[in-house]
Design an enzyme around this catalytic site. Structure first.
Site, mmCIF file in Angstrom:
data_model
loop_
_atom_site.group_PDB
_atom_site.id
_atom_site.type_symbol
_atom_site.label_atom_id
_atom_site.label_comp_id
_atom_site.label_asym_id
_atom_site.label_seq_id
_atom_site.Cartn_x
_atom_site.Cartn_y
_atom_site.Cartn_z
ATOM 1 N N LEU A 207 7.567 2.817 6.073
ATOM 2 C CA LEU A 207 8.370 1.544 6.440
ATOM 3 C C LEU A 207 9.901 2.272 5.750
ATOM 4 O O LEU A 207 10.880 1.948 6.518
ATOM 5 C CB LEU A 207 8.058 0.483 5.915
ATOM 6 C CG LEU A 207 7.342 -0.644 7.169
ATOM 7 C CD1 LEU A 207 5.741 0.211 7.432
ATOM 8 C CD2 LEU A 207 7.421 -1.789 6.750
ATOM 9 N N THR B 131 1.078 -1.206 -0.055
ATOM 10 C CA THR B 131 0.006 -0.178 -0.090
ATOM 11 C C THR B 131 0.987 1.129 0.081
ATOM 12 O O THR B 131 2.045 1.239 0.668
ATOM 13 C CB THR B 131 -0.946 0.187 1.130
ATOM 14 O OG1 THR B 131 -0.115 -0.144 2.463
ATOM 15 C CG2 THR B 131 -2.052 -1.190 1.235
ATOM 16 N N VAL C 218 0.918 4.388 1.090
ATOM 17 C CA VAL C 218 1.190 5.153 2.580
ATOM 18 C C VAL C 218 2.253 4.303 3.308
ATOM 19 O O VAL C 218 3.404 5.039 3.654
ATOM 20 C CB VAL C 218 0.069 6.053 3.130
ATOM 21 C CG1 VAL C 218 0.532 6.522 4.511
ATOM 22 C CG2 VAL C 218 -0.631 6.707 2.448
ATOM 23 N N CYS C 219 1.652 3.220 3.579
ATOM 24 C CA CYS C 219 2.568 2.253 4.361
ATOM 25 C C CYS C 219 4.039 2.011 3.929
ATOM 26 O O CYS C 219 5.204 1.999 4.615
ATOM 27 C CB CYS C 219 1.962 0.812 4.333
ATOM 28 S SG CYS C 219 0.350 0.973 5.092
ATOM 29 N N THR C 220 4.270 2.116 2.424
ATOM 30 C CA THR C 220 5.556 1.920 1.848
ATOM 31 C C THR C 220 6.522 3.005 2.283
ATOM 32 O O THR C 220 7.554 3.059 2.575
ATOM 33 C CB THR C 220 5.394 1.883 0.280
ATOM 34 O OG1 THR C 220 4.613 0.640 0.034
ATOM 35 C CG2 THR C 220 6.831 1.469 -0.133
#
Length: 221
Positions: free
Chosen positions: A47, A40, A42-44
């Protein structure tokens, strides 16, 4: 959970092997942050940012660990994208928890009921938990799934927590490491000079109450 309560222990599989959370933390501080799903956008970005500043957490005796509601083989493939996005290489610096059963997300109440995924189930929100070496919850932030979090703020709060655990100060609005601090109201005037030898500035306010007492950031070494 309320701040100061014991953070529950759990045993999980991660990209770096099986862990017992409390045992894995040991005498370190910990930051647990959750994600709605692998692959996804935003998650990328999140992290990738966490990986790029992982050494800053290490300097603060803090371990970081992520959670996503997908299996390990998916996490491992996703890490390749995360590192490509951040132009990073080498071993990924922290584990990602396999919570494909959603058991931990439910247990820690990390669901965003306003955001429904492709499966028809609520997405995991962007939770941030800071846990101290005594395994107590010291900070909890719940971002909606649609909003990426600010890791600079997480570092800032961690600095504040570690400082104020050692010294009788609080940190004011927008404080950063090394900035001036506020002396706690519980500190008596006769204690000030021995506790804060670098000096104190007393601000005058219309109420005439002498409660805004500013001192240079104490040395914690």
């Amino acid at each position: 959970m309320n701040l100061g309560e014991s953070f529950p222990n759990f045993k999980v599989s991660t990209t770096l092997g099986d862990i017992d959370f409390h045992q894995w933390l040991g005498d370190s501080w910990g930051v647990l942050f959750s994600h709605p799903a692998d692959f996804t956008p935003v998650c990328t970005t999140e992290l990738s940012k966490a990986a790029s500043i992982s050494n800053e957490f290490g300097k603060r005796n803090t371990k970081i660990i992520a959670l996503s509601c997908d299996p390990i083989h998916s996490h491992l493939e996703w890490i390749k994208d995360i590192q490509a996005y951040g132009k990073q290489a080498g071993e990924f610096p922290f584990p990602i928890i396999d919570d494909s059963s959603r058991e931990l997300a439910v247990k820690l109440k990390m669901l965003d009921l306003d955001e429904i995924g492709n499966s028809g189930l609520p997405l995991t929100c962007r939770a941030v938990f800071i846990i101290d070496p005594k395994k107590r919850l010291r900070l909890s932030i719940l971002y909606p799934a649609s909003t990426g979090r600010n890791f600079d703020e997480i570092i800032r709060v961690l600095d504040s927590l570690q400082l104020t655990d050692q010294k009788k100060v609080a940190t004011p609005v927008d404080w950063r490491q090394g900035g001036d601090c506020m002396i706690l109201p519980t500190v008596k005037e006769e204690e000030i000079h021995s506790l804060f030898p670098e000096g104190v500035e007393m601000l005058e306010v219309p109420s005439g109450k002498k409660y805004i007492r500013i001192t240079p950031c104490p040395d914690t070494i």
